[in-house]
Design a protein around this motif. Structure first.
Motif, short mmCIF file in Angstrom:
data_model
loop_
_atom_site.label_atom_id
_atom_site.label_comp_id
_atom_site.label_asym_id
_atom_site.label_seq_id
_atom_site.Cartn_x
_atom_site.Cartn_y
_atom_site.Cartn_z
N GLU A 554 -11.21 12.49 -17.12
CA GLU A 554 -10.03 12.54 -16.25
C GLU A 554 -9.58 13.99 -16.09
OE1 GLU A 554 -6.20 10.90 -17.57
OE2 GLU A 554 -6.31 9.60 -15.81
N PRO A 556 -7.26 16.72 -14.18
CA PRO A 556 -6.11 16.86 -13.28
C PRO A 556 -6.50 17.68 -12.05
CG PRO A 556 -5.85 18.28 -15.22
CD PRO A 556 -7.07 17.45 -15.46
N MET A 581 1.58 18.95 -14.90
CA MET A 581 0.13 19.11 -15.00
C MET A 581 -0.24 20.44 -15.66
SD MET A 581 -2.69 19.26 -11.95
CE MET A 581 -2.44 21.03 -11.78
N PHE A 593 -7.90 23.03 -14.84
CA PHE A 593 -7.64 21.91 -13.93
C PHE A 593 -8.46 22.15 -12.67
CE2 PHE A 593 -4.41 25.11 -13.28
CZ PHE A 593 -4.40 25.30 -11.91
N ARG A 642 -2.25 10.08 -12.33
CA ARG A 642 -1.62 9.96 -13.64
C ARG A 642 -0.27 10.66 -13.59
NH1 ARG A 642 -3.96 9.41 -19.01
NH2 ARG A 642 -2.36 9.84 -20.57
N THR A 647 -5.90 12.77 -10.28
CA THR A 647 -6.94 12.99 -11.27
C THR A 647 -8.28 12.57 -10.69
OG1 THR A 647 -6.66 10.78 -12.23
CG2 THR A 647 -5.34 12.57 -13.18
#
Length: 759
Positions: A554, A556, A581, A593, A642, A647
């Motif tokens: 997962e 972000p 995040m 990310f 999320r 995600t």
């Protein structure tokens, strides 16, 4: 020159004159002084006695010297005879009795506590006993009492609100950090801790509030009202050391000496080896005119704390007055300083005082090196040639204690360790043990500052739950308005709104300083009383962090702009979801990310670039500027969400490697396109060139290992970032896994932009 110093010099001169009187041999006195310096006090006593025997009238200075030598050798009862003889010549001064007071106190201490016992405290520090006592979790580090209106500072330490309002408090006593907002309007009590203390220690909490109110009334000189509050406080908490001490002082202020004595007695029963407890009782006796009982307590006080100079002087003054009263007229059969007292005051009978002393205390008689005849002649000489009051018939004491009774029957506080009879000193007053207070039934007396434990039946984990996540506090932090939350819960709320989630008070200043320090007291309570629940809570948190840190399962996704490997990508973060995040990326330690451009159907594109955070700068309103750089390309396999942000499950992209003739052709193409890119950049106008350089830097050099980087040469991505292309066209090139295809696409773009450039 000071009057007291002049008097001291005059008295010293008189003593010197006395010691130079006829019949006294200076050489023998020097031998006696040398014997004292060498520690042979018996020899010194023998010399002083022989010198006194040659005189018709007692010599005051010589009697004092003999008394001091006897005192140093432990022959206290004989020393008293010499002090009495000196007092017959002229009234004793308090400073002349220092050695006697110290010796009697030492005898008490050695007999009852043993020679190995170390007295505590430094000179003139009446509160040191209390300061040395360890504090429990629930005591304020400033007033050392139960926390009342507990207020948590930004550093995370908690004190009484009333203590923090003291202008003298400038920094945190626990960590020494400078405290801010030190005024009554800004300080707010910790709501959760206040309710817990009220629930767990209800009686003591109510007692403390009455006590504080009593202090306030006392300062305003409303003594009767103050006493009512103190009485109520003691009724609720009868074994609080500092409370009893203050009520005793208030009673003395109101001339209620019998009540002050009762409070002092309660303190001595609860804390038998507390010097301050005995001092308070001694002061009460003294002000009530009961000098003998006061002296008794002073001896205990000095025995327990030998360096307490001021108390030692008080004992010397009382003892001096008692010596002097022996030689005053019988009509002066009243206390030296009469004060109003609620009970009967004992009277001192002059002639019987030292007679009782002479007979009650153990006498050493003749020691080694002293003949019986010399001892008798010494005693006779000190008594003034046979005219001593020792030959007088003993008078009735009318039930009052004589000085001898004070010295020979000192009651020993309960709880003191006793030595074996064989270790007793020459001066050994018999013990008269005080009975233990029924309120303190255990063998160990209560600590001066108390030792509190939460009743098991009152423990409830729901009392320590965050009102945002409804779970047990994890890393609890307290806002300036007094509300406590989990750190992560509070941060998420402040991402959306700079107000307290409960009372809606503005927390912009708190947000700007980012003073998110854990509330230490709450953390300690959780660890001590809810350790199992806290461990479960920690496991849940760590599992969440582990899940967030798995960038394959997962990732972000920041939906914003195009990003490329090796190319800087500064971001301005202001949306609450991206604040969360970025914070999570930092907390998990990944500092990464994904960046994708938006897509009308899917929400974000199927290809993107991973960014790594190099630095974050926060602004007071919660916004931040994040300095990132591209690290790798990826393909999105599944889209998700999320906590408000996007995600994705991803797979990383790598360029396909070639060999042989394909590699040779690739090298030629690579060099050709690089030269073409250099020519294009060189031909740009200076202002445009400077803008590119300030934002992206210089064109990177050619990579010696063409296929060493999974994402290909860095200069390709630099060029793709600065070329005037639409995002969709850039995305197509980003998704290519063939370096040859990417170079061909870049060459076409260069040809296109070169032809379109205005001439």
């Amino acid at each position: 020159m000071d009057a007291g110093l002049q008097q001291s010099h005059a008295e010293h001169f008189v003593q010197q004159q006395e010691l130079s009187a006829p019949g006294i041999c200076p050489e023998m006195l020097e031998v006696a002084e040398e014997a004292c310096r060498a520690g042979d006090f018996d020899l010194a006593v023998e010399i002083y006695s022989s010198q006194l025997a040659e005189l018709r009238q007692p010599d005051r200075g010589l009697c004092l010297r003999k008394a001091e030598a006897l005192t140093r050798s432990g022959r206290i009862s004989e020393a008293l005879d010499s002090y009495r003889a000196a007092a017959q010549v002229r009234r004793l001064r308090p400073d002349e009795l220092r050695l006697l007071v110290e010796s009697i106190a030492r005898a008490v201490r050695v007999k009852e506590l043993g020679e190995a016992w170390k007295p505590s405290g430094s000179a003139d520090d009446s509160d040191e006993e209390e300061q040395q006592q360890p504090l429990d979790l629930f005591s304020c580090r400033l007033c050392r009492c139960l926390l009342t209106d507990p207020t948590t500072l930004e550093c995370g330490h908690t004190f009484c609100k009333r203590c923090l309002e003291d202008p003298a408090v400038k920094d945190c006593k626990s960590c020494r950090s400078k405290t801010t907002k030190m005024n009554a309007n800004s300080l707010r009590a910790n709501v959760v801790l206040s309710s817990l203390l009220e629930k767990w220690f209800g009686s003591e909490s109510k007692s403390r509030r009455c006590w504080i109110e009593g202090e306030r009334l006392w300062k305003k000189q409303e003594l009767s009202s103050a006493l009512e509050k103190y009485n109520k406080a003691v009724e609720l908490a009868p074994s609080m050391y500092k409370l009893l001490a203050q009520r005793a002082e208030l009673h003395m202020d109101m001339k209620n000496f019998s009540h002050a004595i009762q409070d002092g007695d309660s303190m001595c029963r609860l804390w038998p080896i507390s010097a301050k407890a005995h001092h308070i009782k001694a002061k009460a006796f003294c002000r009530a005119g009961r000098k003998e009982e006061a002296l008794q307590e002073y001896f205990f006080c000095v025995a327990l704390k030998p360096d307490w100079t001021s108390v030692k002087m008080e004992a010397q003054k009382v003892l001096c007055e008692m010596f002097s009263s022996v030689f005053e007229d019988d009509s002066l059969d009243t206390p030296l300083h009469p004060l109003q007292a609620t009970g009967p005051v004992p009277r001192i009978k002059p002639l019987s005082l030292l007679s009782s002393l002479h007979s009650s205390l153990p006498r050493d008689g003749a020691r080694a090196g002293c003949s019986k005849d010399l001892a008798l002649s010494s005693s006779k000489a000190c008594d003034g040639g046979g005219s001593s009051s020792l030959n007088q018939p003993e008078h009735s004491l009318d039930d009052s204690k004589s000085l001898a009774a004070v010295l020979s029957s000192l009651p020993v506080p309960a709880g003191l360790k006793r030595k074996s009879p064989g270790d007793a000193n020459a001066f050994g007053p018999p013990s008269k043990v005080l009975k233990q207070d029924p309120a303190c039934s255990s063998h160990t007396p209560p600590a001066l500052n108390g030792s509190r434990e939460v009743p098991t039946q009152l423990l409830d984990s729901s009392d320590m739950e965050c009102s945002l996540c409804m779970r047990l506090f994890y890393e609890p932090v307290t806002t300036p308005c007094g509300h406590t939350f989990c750190l992560k819960c509070l941060e998420r709320c402040l991402d959306h709104n700079p107000n307290c989630p409960l009372c809606k008070e503005n927390l912009s200043e708190y947000l700007s300083t980012r003073g998110y320090n854990k509330t230490f007291l709450m953390e300690e309570l959780l660890q001590r009383y809810l350790s199992e629940e806290l461990e479960e809570r920690r496991k849940i948190y760590e599992e969440e962090m582990k899940e967030l840190s798995n960038l394959n399962v997962e990732v972000p996704i920041f939906v914003c702009t195009m990003a490329f490997p090796t190319i800087p990508c500064p971001l301005h973060v202001f949306e609450p979801r991206y604040r969360l995040m970025i914070r999570r990326a930092m907390e998990t330690g990944t500092k990464q990310f994904g960046m994708c451009i938006s897509d009308e159907l899917k929400g974000f594109a199927d290809y993107g670039c991973m960014l790594e955070v190099r630095d974050v700068k926060f602004f007071p309103d919660g916004r931040s500027v994040v300095d990132t750089i591209g690290v790798a390309r990826f393909k999105v396999l599944t889209h998700g969400q999320r906590d408000g942000y996007n995600t994705a499950k991803i797979e990383y992209l790598e360029d396909k490697k070639v060999e042989g003739e394909e590699l040779t052709e690739l090298l030629k193409l690579h060099d050709s396109v690089y030269d073409q890119a250099t020519a294009w950049f060189t031909s740009l106008k200076d202002n445009m060139k400077n803008q590119i350089l300030s934002h992206f830097g210089h064109l990177p050099a050619k990579d010696p290992d063409l296929q060493g980087n999974p994402s290909g040469s860095a200069w390709c991505w630099w060029l793709l970032a600065v070329l005037p292309l639409e995002s969709r066209a850039q995305l197509t090139i980003l998704a290519m896994t063939s370096l040859k295809e990417r170079l061909v696409a870049i060459r076409r773009v260069l040809i296109f932009v070169t032809r379109k450039r205005p001439r």
